[in-house]
Design a protein around this motif. Structure first.
Motif, PDB file in Angstrom:
ATOM      1  N   ASP A   1       0.849  -1.184   0.000  1.00  8.67           N
ATOM      2  CA  ASP A   1       0.000   0.000   0.000  1.00  8.67           C
ATOM      3  C   ASP A   1       0.896   1.249   0.000  1.00  8.67           C
ATOM      4  OD1 ASP A   1      -1.660   2.105   0.587  1.00  8.67           O
ATOM      5  OD2 ASP A   1      -2.421   1.272   2.469  1.00  8.67           O
ATOM      6  N   MET A   2       0.970   1.944  -1.143  1.00  6.49           N
ATOM      7  CA  MET A   2       1.898   3.076  -1.261  1.00  6.49           C
ATOM      8  C   MET A   2       1.563   4.195  -0.276  1.00  6.49           C
ATOM      9  SD  MET A   2       4.103   1.933  -3.317  1.00  6.49           S
ATOM     10  CE  MET A   2       3.716   0.200  -3.100  1.00  6.49           C
ATOM     11  N   GLU A   3       0.262   4.340   0.035  1.00  3.99           N
ATOM     12  CA  GLU A   3      -0.126   5.385   0.999  1.00  3.99           C
ATOM     13  C   GLU A   3       0.403   5.055   2.391  1.00  3.99           C
ATOM     14  OE1 GLU A   3      -4.376   5.999   0.758  1.00  3.99           O
ATOM     15  OE2 GLU A   3      -4.190   6.618  -1.342  1.00  3.99           O
ATOM     16  N   SER A   4       0.456   3.771   2.682  1.00  2.00           N
ATOM     17  CA  SER A   4       0.977   3.339   3.976  1.00  2.00           C
ATOM     18  C   SER A   4       2.492   3.619   4.061  1.00  2.00           C
ATOM     19  CB  SER A   4       0.642   1.853   4.152  1.00  2.00           C
ATOM     20  OG  SER A   4       1.534   1.206   4.997  1.00  2.00           O
ATOM     21  N   ILE A   5       3.193   3.462   2.943  1.00  2.00           N
ATOM     22  CA  ILE A   5       4.635   3.786   2.943  1.00  2.00           C
ATOM     23  C   ILE A   5       4.818   5.307   3.080  1.00  2.00           C
ATOM     24  CG2 ILE A   5       6.836   3.545   1.718  1.00  2.00           C
ATOM     25  CD1 ILE A   5       5.767   1.175   0.238  1.00  2.00           C
ATOM     26  N   ASP A   6       3.984   6.069   2.357  1.00  2.00           N
ATOM     27  CA  ASP A   6       4.038   7.532   2.469  1.00  2.00           C
ATOM     28  C   ASP A   6       3.831   7.976   3.918  1.00  2.00           C
ATOM     29  OD1 ASP A   6       4.553   8.109  -0.199  1.00  2.00           O
ATOM     30  OD2 ASP A   6       2.424   8.195  -0.737  1.00  2.00           O
TER      31      ASP A   6
ATOM     32  N   LEU B   1       4.318   6.305   6.655  1.00  2.00           N
ATOM     33  CA  LEU B   1       5.469   5.929   7.487  1.00  2.00           C
ATOM     34  C   LEU B   1       6.567   6.988   7.394  1.00  2.00           C
ATOM     35  CD1 LEU B   1       7.294   3.912   9.106  1.00  2.00           C
ATOM     36  CD2 LEU B   1       7.866   2.867   6.910  1.00  2.00           C
ATOM     37  N   PHE B   2       6.890   7.393   6.164  1.00  2.00           N
ATOM     38  CA  PHE B   2       7.989   8.349   6.008  1.00  2.00           C
ATOM     39  C   PHE B   2       7.598   9.757   6.442  1.00  2.00           C
ATOM     40  CE2 PHE B   2       9.815   4.749   3.940  1.00  2.00           C
ATOM     41  CZ  PHE B   2      11.145   4.859   4.304  1.00  2.00           C
ATOM     42  N   ALA B   3       6.303  10.091   6.308  1.00  2.67           N
ATOM     43  CA  ALA B   3       5.831  11.382   6.827  1.00  2.67           C
ATOM     44  C   ALA B   3       5.993  11.416   8.345  1.00  2.67           C
ATOM     45  CB  ALA B   3       4.378  11.610   6.426  1.00  2.67           C
ATOM     46  N   ALA B   4       5.650  10.302   9.000  1.00  2.00           N
ATOM     47  CA  ALA B   4       5.768  10.222  10.461  1.00  2.00           C
ATOM     48  C   ALA B   4       7.232  10.319  10.889  1.00  2.00           C
ATOM     49  CB  ALA B   4       5.145   8.929  10.970  1.00  2.00           C
ATOM     50  N   LEU B   5       8.124   9.662  10.133  1.00  2.00           N
ATOM     51  CA  LEU B   5       9.556   9.694  10.477  1.00  2.00           C
ATOM     52  C   LEU B   5      10.125  11.092  10.265  1.00  2.00           C
ATOM     53  CD1 LEU B   5      10.973   6.350   9.059  1.00  2.00           C
ATOM     54  CD2 LEU B   5      10.824   7.050  11.458  1.00  2.00           C
TER      55      LEU B   5
ATOM     56  N   GLN C   1      12.788   5.363  -2.576  1.00  2.00           N
ATOM     57  CA  GLN C   1      12.254   6.607  -3.158  1.00  2.00           C
ATOM     58  C   GLN C   1      11.945   7.622  -2.065  1.00  2.00           C
ATOM     59  OE1 GLN C   1       8.655   5.955  -5.453  1.00  2.00           O
ATOM     60  NE2 GLN C   1       9.827   4.747  -6.945  1.00  2.00           N
ATOM     61  N   ARG C   2      11.341   7.131  -0.989  1.00  2.00           N
ATOM     62  CA  ARG C   2      10.961   8.024   0.126  1.00  2.00           C
ATOM     63  C   ARG C   2      12.140   8.289   1.061  1.00  2.00           C
ATOM     64  NH1 ARG C   2       7.110   5.025  -2.665  1.00  2.00           N
ATOM     65  NH2 ARG C   2       5.040   5.951  -2.494  1.00  2.00           N
ATOM     66  N   ALA C   3      12.914   7.256   1.362  1.00  2.00           N
ATOM     67  CA  ALA C   3      14.015   7.389   2.323  1.00  2.00           C
ATOM     68  C   ALA C   3      15.071   8.374   1.820  1.00  2.00           C
ATOM     69  CB  ALA C   3      14.651   6.028   2.575  1.00  2.00           C
ATOM     70  N   GLU C   4      15.315   8.326   0.516  1.00  2.00           N
ATOM     71  CA  GLU C   4      16.315   9.183  -0.117  1.00  2.00           C
ATOM     72  C   GLU C   4      16.176  10.640   0.332  1.00  2.00           C
ATOM     73  OE1 GLU C   4      15.373   9.620  -4.263  1.00  2.00           O
ATOM     74  OE2 GLU C   4      17.302  10.537  -4.733  1.00  2.00           O
ATOM     75  N   LYS C   5      14.939  11.084   0.428  1.00  2.00           N
ATOM     76  CA  LYS C   5      14.665  12.495   0.738  1.00  2.00           C
ATOM     77  C   LYS C   5      15.043  12.853   2.171  1.00  2.00           C
ATOM     78  CE  LYS C   5      10.966  12.769  -2.677  1.00  2.00           C
ATOM     79  NZ  LYS C   5      10.522  11.360  -2.932  1.00  2.00           N
ATOM     80  N   LEU C   6      15.135  11.842   3.041  1.00  2.00           N
ATOM     81  CA  LEU C   6      15.465  12.109   4.446  1.00  2.00           C
ATOM     82  C   LEU C   6      16.930  11.805   4.746  1.00  2.00           C
ATOM     83  CD1 LEU C   6      12.362  10.619   6.345  1.00  2.00           C
ATOM     84  CD2 LEU C   6      12.710  12.913   5.435  1.00  2.00           C
TER      85      LEU C   6
END
Ligand code: NAD
Length: 264
Positions: free
Chosen positions: A68-73, A75-79, A129-134
Protein backbone atom coordinates in the motif's frame (compact mmCIF):
# COMPACT_ATOMS: atom_id res chain seq x y z
CA UNK A 1 28.74 -2.48 23.18
CA UNK A 2 30.64 -0.06 20.97
CA UNK A 3 30.04 3.44 19.62
CA UNK A 4 30.01 2.68 15.90
CA UNK A 5 26.42 3.86 15.39
CA UNK A 6 26.34 6.64 17.98
CA UNK A 7 24.25 9.59 16.74
CA UNK A 8 22.74 7.55 13.89
CA UNK A 9 19.00 7.05 13.48
CA UNK A 10 17.66 4.09 11.55
CA UNK A 11 14.43 2.48 10.40
CA UNK A 12 14.06 -1.30 10.80
CA UNK A 13 11.37 -2.85 8.56
CA UNK A 14 10.40 -6.53 8.79
CA UNK A 15 10.53 -7.31 12.51
CA UNK A 16 7.97 -10.03 13.28
CA UNK A 17 9.42 -11.67 16.41
CA UNK A 18 12.70 -12.40 18.19
CA UNK A 19 13.62 -15.00 15.53
CA UNK A 20 13.49 -12.39 12.73
CA UNK A 21 16.69 -11.44 10.93
CA UNK A 22 15.55 -7.84 11.51
CA UNK A 23 15.86 -8.50 15.24
CA UNK A 24 19.49 -9.64 14.91
CA UNK A 25 20.27 -6.48 12.97
CA UNK A 26 18.32 -4.21 15.32
CA UNK A 27 20.13 -5.64 18.35
CA UNK A 28 23.55 -5.10 16.77
CA UNK A 29 22.68 -1.51 15.79
CA UNK A 30 21.24 -0.64 19.21
CA UNK A 31 24.24 -2.22 20.92
CA UNK A 32 26.45 0.09 18.85
CA UNK A 33 24.51 3.14 20.00
CA UNK A 34 21.98 3.66 17.18
CA UNK A 35 18.53 5.12 17.78
CA UNK A 36 15.86 2.95 16.12
CA UNK A 37 12.36 3.17 14.68
CA UNK A 38 10.39 0.07 13.68
CA UNK A 39 7.66 -0.59 11.16
CA UNK A 40 5.31 -3.55 11.43
CA UNK A 41 2.79 -5.12 9.10
CA UNK A 42 -0.75 -5.65 10.37
CA UNK A 43 -2.31 -5.06 13.81
CA UNK A 44 -1.47 -8.58 14.99
CA UNK A 45 2.26 -7.79 14.97
CA UNK A 46 1.98 -4.54 16.96
CA UNK A 47 1.82 -6.38 20.28
CA UNK A 48 4.93 -8.37 19.35
CA UNK A 49 6.99 -5.50 17.98
CA UNK A 50 6.22 -2.94 20.73
CA UNK A 51 7.95 -4.83 23.59
CA UNK A 52 10.92 -5.77 21.36
CA UNK A 53 11.36 -2.13 20.34
CA UNK A 54 11.12 -1.10 24.01
CA UNK A 55 13.85 -3.62 24.86
CA UNK A 56 16.15 -1.62 22.56
CA UNK A 57 15.01 1.72 23.97
CA UNK A 58 12.67 2.63 21.10
CA UNK A 59 9.06 3.78 21.32
CA UNK A 60 8.76 4.55 17.61
CA UNK A 61 6.64 1.69 16.25
CA UNK A 62 4.74 2.55 13.07
CA UNK A 63 2.46 0.55 10.77
CA UNK A 64 3.46 -0.09 7.16
CA UNK A 65 2.16 -2.59 4.64
CA UNK A 66 4.44 -2.31 1.62
CA UNK A 67 1.68 -3.32 -0.81
CA UNK A 68 0.00 0.00 0.00
CA UNK A 69 1.90 3.08 -1.26
CA UNK A 70 -0.13 5.38 1.00
CA UNK A 71 0.98 3.34 3.98
CA UNK A 72 4.64 3.79 2.94
CA UNK A 73 4.04 7.53 2.47
CA UNK A 74 2.50 7.76 5.94
CA UNK A 75 5.47 5.93 7.49
CA UNK A 76 7.99 8.35 6.01
CA UNK A 77 5.83 11.38 6.83
CA UNK A 78 5.77 10.22 10.46
CA UNK A 79 9.56 9.69 10.48
CA UNK A 80 10.15 13.11 8.94
CA UNK A 81 8.04 14.70 11.64
CA UNK A 82 9.76 12.75 14.44
CA UNK A 83 13.35 12.85 13.28
CA UNK A 84 13.65 15.11 10.24
CA UNK A 85 16.49 12.95 8.90
CA UNK A 86 17.33 9.30 8.56
CA UNK A 87 20.82 7.73 8.58
CA UNK A 88 20.03 4.13 7.72
CA UNK A 89 17.27 1.80 6.55
CA UNK A 90 16.98 -1.98 6.94
CA UNK A 91 14.56 -3.76 4.58
CA UNK A 92 13.96 -7.31 5.86
CA UNK A 93 10.69 -8.02 4.04
CA UNK A 94 9.69 -10.78 1.65
CA UNK A 95 6.55 -12.73 0.91
CA UNK A 96 5.19 -15.30 -1.47
CA UNK A 97 2.17 -17.55 -1.40
CA UNK A 98 3.04 -20.75 0.48
CA UNK A 99 1.79 -22.83 -2.47
CA UNK A 100 4.52 -21.29 -4.63
CA UNK A 101 7.24 -22.47 -2.19
CA UNK A 102 6.81 -26.15 -3.01
CA UNK A 103 6.51 -28.16 -6.18
CA UNK A 104 7.75 -26.76 -9.48
CA UNK A 105 8.68 -23.16 -10.37
CA UNK A 106 7.16 -23.67 -13.81
CA UNK A 107 3.71 -23.91 -12.22
CA UNK A 108 3.84 -20.41 -10.68
CA UNK A 109 0.65 -18.43 -11.36
CA UNK A 110 0.72 -14.86 -12.66
CA UNK A 111 -0.82 -13.57 -9.44
CA UNK A 112 1.67 -15.51 -7.34
CA UNK A 113 4.54 -14.14 -9.39
CA UNK A 114 3.32 -10.54 -9.16
CA UNK A 115 2.68 -10.79 -5.41
CA UNK A 116 6.19 -12.10 -4.69
CA UNK A 117 7.77 -9.45 -6.91
CA UNK A 118 5.67 -6.65 -5.42
CA UNK A 119 6.35 -7.39 -1.74
CA UNK A 120 9.88 -8.80 -2.03
CA UNK A 121 11.36 -6.59 -4.77
CA UNK A 122 9.43 -3.43 -5.59
CA UNK A 123 8.93 -2.55 -1.91
CA UNK A 124 12.66 -1.86 -1.47
CA UNK A 125 12.63 0.55 -4.42
CA UNK A 126 9.44 2.24 -3.15
CA UNK A 127 11.03 2.63 0.28
CA UNK A 128 14.27 4.09 -1.09
CA UNK A 129 12.25 6.61 -3.16
CA UNK A 130 10.96 8.02 0.13
CA UNK A 131 14.02 7.39 2.32
CA UNK A 132 16.32 9.18 -0.12
CA UNK A 133 14.66 12.50 0.74
CA UNK A 134 15.47 12.11 4.45
CA UNK A 135 19.02 10.84 3.98
CA UNK A 136 22.26 12.78 3.80
CA UNK A 137 25.66 11.80 2.40
CA UNK A 138 26.91 8.92 4.55
CA UNK A 139 23.47 7.33 4.64
CA UNK A 140 23.23 3.56 4.20
CA UNK A 141 20.46 1.13 3.30
CA UNK A 142 20.37 -2.64 3.09
CA UNK A 143 18.09 -5.51 2.22
CA UNK A 144 18.21 -9.29 2.71
CA UNK A 145 18.63 -11.80 -0.06
CA UNK A 146 19.36 -15.52 -0.42
CA UNK A 147 21.61 -17.71 -2.57
CA UNK A 148 18.46 -19.09 -4.21
CA UNK A 149 18.57 -15.90 -6.33
CA UNK A 150 21.89 -17.07 -7.84
CA UNK A 151 21.48 -20.84 -7.99
CA UNK A 152 18.49 -23.14 -8.09
CA UNK A 153 17.48 -24.26 -4.60
CA UNK A 154 14.77 -26.79 -3.79
CA UNK A 155 11.33 -25.20 -3.29
CA UNK A 156 12.63 -21.61 -3.40
CA UNK A 157 11.01 -21.18 -6.83
CA UNK A 158 9.42 -17.76 -7.42
CA UNK A 159 11.26 -16.36 -4.40
CA UNK A 160 14.57 -17.19 -6.11
CA UNK A 161 13.47 -15.23 -9.16
CA UNK A 162 12.41 -12.37 -6.84
CA UNK A 163 15.79 -12.40 -5.04
CA UNK A 164 17.63 -12.22 -8.39
CA UNK A 165 15.57 -9.13 -9.23
CA UNK A 166 16.13 -7.70 -5.75
CA UNK A 167 19.91 -8.08 -6.11
CA UNK A 168 19.79 -6.35 -9.49
CA UNK A 169 17.72 -3.54 -7.99
CA UNK A 170 20.34 -3.09 -5.25
CA UNK A 171 22.89 -2.33 -7.99
CA UNK A 172 20.65 0.15 -9.79
CA UNK A 173 19.72 1.85 -6.52
CA UNK A 174 23.41 2.03 -5.56
CA UNK A 175 24.16 3.88 -8.79
CA UNK A 176 21.22 6.29 -8.52
CA UNK A 177 21.72 7.16 -4.85
CA UNK A 178 25.51 7.01 -4.95
CA UNK A 179 25.52 10.49 -6.48
CA UNK A 180 24.14 11.71 -3.15
CA UNK A 181 26.58 9.68 -1.06
CA UNK A 182 23.96 7.13 -0.05
CA UNK A 183 25.05 3.47 -0.09
CA UNK A 184 22.79 0.51 -0.91
CA UNK A 185 23.81 -3.09 -0.22
CA UNK A 186 22.40 -6.53 0.49
CA UNK A 187 23.31 -9.39 2.78
CA UNK A 188 22.82 -12.84 1.33
CA UNK A 189 22.12 -14.81 4.51
CA UNK A 190 22.40 -18.57 4.86
CA UNK A 191 19.21 -20.37 5.90
CA UNK A 192 17.87 -19.43 9.34
CA UNK A 193 14.73 -20.80 10.99
CA UNK A 194 12.36 -17.81 10.99
CA UNK A 195 8.64 -17.36 10.45
CA UNK A 196 9.16 -16.63 6.73
CA UNK A 197 11.47 -19.66 6.32
CA UNK A 198 8.90 -22.01 7.85
CA UNK A 199 6.85 -21.58 4.67
CA UNK A 200 9.61 -23.15 2.56
CA UNK A 201 9.23 -26.88 1.86
CA UNK A 202 11.81 -29.24 3.47
CA UNK A 203 13.45 -26.35 5.32
CA UNK A 204 14.97 -28.66 7.96
CA UNK A 205 16.74 -30.57 5.21
CA UNK A 206 18.06 -27.33 3.74
CA UNK A 207 19.45 -26.36 7.17
CA UNK A 208 21.19 -29.74 7.56
CA UNK A 209 22.61 -29.58 4.03
CA UNK A 210 24.11 -26.15 4.69
CA UNK A 211 25.51 -27.21 8.02
CA UNK A 212 27.31 -30.20 6.46
CA UNK A 213 28.51 -28.47 3.32
CA UNK A 214 29.57 -24.96 4.36
CA UNK A 215 33.26 -24.31 5.06
CA UNK A 216 32.46 -23.33 8.66
CA UNK A 217 30.32 -26.49 9.01
CA UNK A 218 27.53 -24.70 10.78
CA UNK A 219 24.52 -22.54 10.07
CA UNK A 220 24.55 -18.79 10.63
CA UNK A 221 22.56 -17.01 13.33
CA UNK A 222 20.68 -13.72 13.31
CA UNK A 223 23.56 -12.41 15.45
CA UNK A 224 26.04 -13.31 12.66
CA UNK A 225 23.88 -11.37 10.21
CA UNK A 226 23.57 -8.48 12.68
CA UNK A 227 27.34 -8.08 12.99
CA UNK A 228 27.82 -8.00 9.22
CA UNK A 229 24.91 -5.58 8.85
CA UNK A 230 26.71 -3.28 11.27
CA UNK A 231 29.64 -3.18 8.87
CA UNK A 232 27.43 -2.21 5.92
CA UNK A 233 25.29 0.28 7.87
CA UNK A 234 28.09 2.01 9.78
CA UNK A 235 30.98 4.06 8.47
CA UNK A 236 33.10 0.87 8.46
CA UNK A 237 31.45 0.18 5.11
CA UNK A 238 31.94 3.72 3.80
CA UNK A 239 33.52 2.54 0.53
CA UNK A 240 31.07 -0.27 -0.14
CA UNK A 241 27.92 0.02 -2.25
CA UNK A 242 25.99 -2.17 -4.68
CA UNK A 243 27.45 -5.18 -2.89
CA UNK A 244 25.84 -8.51 -2.04
CA UNK A 245 27.71 -9.73 1.03
CA UNK A 246 27.35 -13.46 1.72
CA UNK A 247 26.86 -14.22 5.40
CA UNK A 248 26.38 -17.94 4.92
CA UNK A 249 29.31 -19.69 6.68
CA UNK A 250 30.99 -19.69 3.25
CA UNK A 251 28.44 -22.01 1.63
CA UNK A 252 28.41 -20.11 -1.69
CA UNK A 253 32.10 -20.81 -2.47
CA UNK A 254 31.84 -24.61 -2.31
CA UNK A 255 31.46 -26.49 -5.59
CA UNK A 256 31.74 -29.99 -4.15
CA UNK A 257 32.93 -31.54 -0.91
CA UNK A 258 35.67 -34.20 -0.96
CA UNK A 259 34.35 -37.71 -0.39
CA UNK A 260 37.02 -38.35 2.25
CA UNK A 261 36.40 -35.13 4.15
CA UNK A 262 37.22 -36.08 7.76
CA UNK A 263 33.84 -34.93 9.01
CA UNK A 264 31.74 -36.91 6.55
P1 NAD B 1 10.42 -13.00 9.20
O1 NAD B 1 9.16 -13.75 8.96
O2 NAD B 1 10.86 -12.83 10.59
O3 NAD B 1 10.36 -11.56 8.50
C1 NAD B 1 9.65 -11.31 7.31
C2 NAD B 1 8.96 -9.99 7.49
O4 NAD B 1 8.33 -9.55 6.27
C3 NAD B 1 7.86 -10.04 8.56
O5 NAD B 1 8.14 -9.11 9.57
C4 NAD B 1 6.62 -9.65 7.79
O6 NAD B 1 5.72 -8.87 8.57
C5 NAD B 1 7.21 -8.81 6.67
N1 NAD B 1 6.27 -8.61 5.57
C6 NAD B 1 5.72 -9.55 4.75
N2 NAD B 1 4.83 -8.96 3.93
C7 NAD B 1 4.84 -7.64 4.22
C8 NAD B 1 4.12 -6.51 3.73
N3 NAD B 1 3.19 -6.63 2.76
N4 NAD B 1 4.38 -5.29 4.27
C9 NAD B 1 5.28 -5.15 5.25
N5 NAD B 1 5.99 -6.18 5.76
C10 NAD B 1 5.76 -7.41 5.25
O7 NAD B 1 11.53 -13.79 8.35
P2 NAD B 1 13.08 -13.46 8.00
O8 NAD B 1 13.64 -14.76 7.58
O9 NAD B 1 13.72 -12.71 9.09
O10 NAD B 1 12.94 -12.57 6.69
C11 NAD B 1 13.59 -11.31 6.53
C12 NAD B 1 14.27 -11.24 5.17
O11 NAD B 1 15.39 -12.10 5.16
C13 NAD B 1 13.40 -11.65 3.98
O12 NAD B 1 13.68 -10.80 2.89
C14 NAD B 1 13.92 -13.04 3.68
O13 NAD B 1 13.69 -13.43 2.34
C15 NAD B 1 15.38 -12.83 3.96
N6 NAD B 1 16.18 -14.05 4.10
C16 NAD B 1 15.82 -15.02 4.98
C17 NAD B 1 16.58 -16.17 5.10
C18 NAD B 1 16.17 -17.26 6.06
O14 NAD B 1 16.62 -18.40 5.89
N7 NAD B 1 15.36 -16.98 7.06
C19 NAD B 1 17.75 -16.32 4.34
C20 NAD B 1 18.12 -15.31 3.45
C21 NAD B 1 17.32 -14.18 3.34
Amino acid sequence: ANELMKGKRGLIMGLANDKSIAWGIAKACADAGAELAFSYQGDALLKRVTPLAAELGSDIVLPCDVTDMESIDALFAALEEKWGKLDFVVHAIAFSDKNDLRGRYVDTSRNGFLLAMDISVYSFTAIMQRAEKLMEPGGSAMTLTYYGGEKVMPHYNVMGVAKAALEASVKYLAEDLGKDGIRVNAISAGPIKTLAASGIGDFRYILKWNEYNSPLRRNVTIEDVGRSALYLLSDLGSGVTGEVLHVDAGYHVVGMKAIDAPDM
